[in-house]
Design an enzyme around this catalytic site. Sequence first.
Site, short mmCIF file in Angstrom:
data_model
loop_
_atom_site.label_atom_id
_atom_site.label_comp_id
_atom_site.label_asym_id
_atom_site.label_seq_id
_atom_site.Cartn_x
_atom_site.Cartn_y
_atom_site.Cartn_z
N GLY A 11 138.72 96.80 66.75
CA GLY A 11 138.71 95.86 66.01
C GLY A 11 138.33 94.30 66.78
O GLY A 11 138.51 93.21 66.12
N THR A 12 137.75 94.20 68.11
CA THR A 12 137.40 93.14 68.74
C THR A 12 136.34 92.41 67.80
O THR A 12 136.25 91.17 67.68
CB THR A 12 137.14 93.51 70.22
OG1 THR A 12 135.93 94.24 70.09
CG2 THR A 12 138.13 94.12 70.90
N ASN A 13 135.26 93.23 67.21
CA ASN A 13 134.31 92.49 66.55
C ASN A 13 134.83 91.94 65.25
O ASN A 13 134.46 90.79 64.82
CB ASN A 13 133.09 93.28 66.20
CG ASN A 13 132.22 93.59 67.42
OD1 ASN A 13 131.30 92.79 67.66
ND2 ASN A 13 132.15 94.52 68.19
N MET A 78 133.01 104.34 62.59
CA MET A 78 132.64 105.53 63.04
C MET A 78 132.15 106.87 62.16
O MET A 78 132.33 107.77 62.70
CB MET A 78 133.32 105.80 64.27
CG MET A 78 133.74 104.71 65.09
SD MET A 78 131.97 103.91 65.82
CE MET A 78 131.45 105.39 67.24
N ILE A 80 129.45 108.19 58.88
CA ILE A 80 127.94 107.89 58.39
C ILE A 80 128.60 107.56 56.75
O ILE A 80 129.35 108.17 56.35
CB ILE A 80 127.21 109.09 58.16
CG1 ILE A 80 126.84 109.23 59.52
CG2 ILE A 80 125.95 108.91 57.26
CD1 ILE A 80 126.07 110.77 59.86
N ASN A 95 125.41 96.61 59.92
CA ASN A 95 126.32 97.52 60.87
C ASN A 95 126.00 97.06 62.18
O ASN A 95 124.83 96.65 62.52
CB ASN A 95 125.70 98.91 60.89
CG ASN A 95 126.42 99.85 62.03
OD1 ASN A 95 127.68 99.97 62.06
ND2 ASN A 95 125.60 100.47 62.66
N HIS A 97 125.58 98.28 66.15
CA HIS A 97 125.47 99.37 66.95
C HIS A 97 125.31 98.99 68.49
O HIS A 97 124.28 98.29 68.76
CB HIS A 97 124.14 100.05 66.53
CG HIS A 97 124.20 101.63 67.05
ND1 HIS A 97 124.81 102.65 66.85
CD2 HIS A 97 123.03 102.01 68.05
CE1 HIS A 97 124.19 103.84 67.71
NE2 HIS A 97 123.51 103.27 68.38
C1 GAR Z 1 131.23 98.30 69.01
O1 GAR Z 1 130.93 98.21 70.27
C2 GAR Z 1 130.27 98.73 67.91
O2 GAR Z 1 129.12 98.39 68.59
C3 GAR Z 1 130.46 100.35 68.10
O3 GAR Z 1 131.66 100.33 67.96
C4 GAR Z 1 132.41 99.22 68.72
C5 GAR Z 1 133.45 98.89 68.03
O4 GAR Z 1 134.42 97.88 68.95
N1 GAR Z 1 129.88 100.75 66.91
C6 GAR Z 1 129.17 102.01 66.92
O5 GAR Z 1 129.09 102.63 67.86
C7 GAR Z 1 128.63 102.47 65.42
N2 GAR Z 1 127.88 103.57 65.80
P1 GAR Z 1 135.62 97.03 68.39
O6 GAR Z 1 136.48 97.80 67.45
O7 GAR Z 1 136.28 96.46 69.34
O8 GAR Z 1 134.76 96.03 67.51
#
Ligand code: GAR
Length: 177
Positions: A11-13, A78, A80, A95, A97
């Site tokens: 969940g950092t984003n 993660m 679809i 999204n 990616h």
């Molecule tokens: C992120 O790096 C995002 O790009 C990736 O999951 C990570 C989530 O990190 N998403 C995918 O791979 C989707 N196919 P976070 O939970 O720390 O934000």
Amino acid sequence: MKIGVMCSGSGTNFENIVRTCRFDEVVLMIYNKKDCGAKKRADKLGIPSCYIKSTDEAKIVREFVWAGAELIVMAGWMRIVTRHLIDAFPNRIINIHPSLLPKHKGLNVIQRALDAGDTVTGCTVHYVTEELDSGAIIIQGEVPILPDDTVESLTKAIQREEYSILPRAIEHVKHQI
Ligand code: GAR
């Protein structure tokens, strides 16, 4: 603009979106992994959150609608998603990616970029369609791959870039709606 976020991981984003958006803009975070970091961040940040199985898209739609979400951000979701969710928010689901799409769709893409001997990779924010990682691209950020990079070091570098492009993509989409 009321924003709903979908997470499966740390969940950092998500936290970065909350910190860069206006107060009260993020109305709900839905997660599909119990005890994921995103849930702990939601509690810390005071953002309403809700665990829902990824297969129960009817419930995901219902909760976002009740929360008043107008834009849905998949920030590390993660799984679809299907037409049921997409049709409920047409052109309003984006999204992030961790590759320079259309290169490296799907899973384990940072390892795959290293294995392919790529010298540059990055991240992409795109609209979500039924076809995996294939909707129209909104913004991309490039990250060089250095000779001694590992999955861990490259993941960190890509995530730093994600924290820059995802808020910019959200601003862009807000002006399209
Ligand atoms: C992120 O790096 C995002 O790009 C990736 O999951 C990570 C989530 O990190 N998403 C995918 O791979 C989707 N196919 P976070 O939970 O720390 O934000």
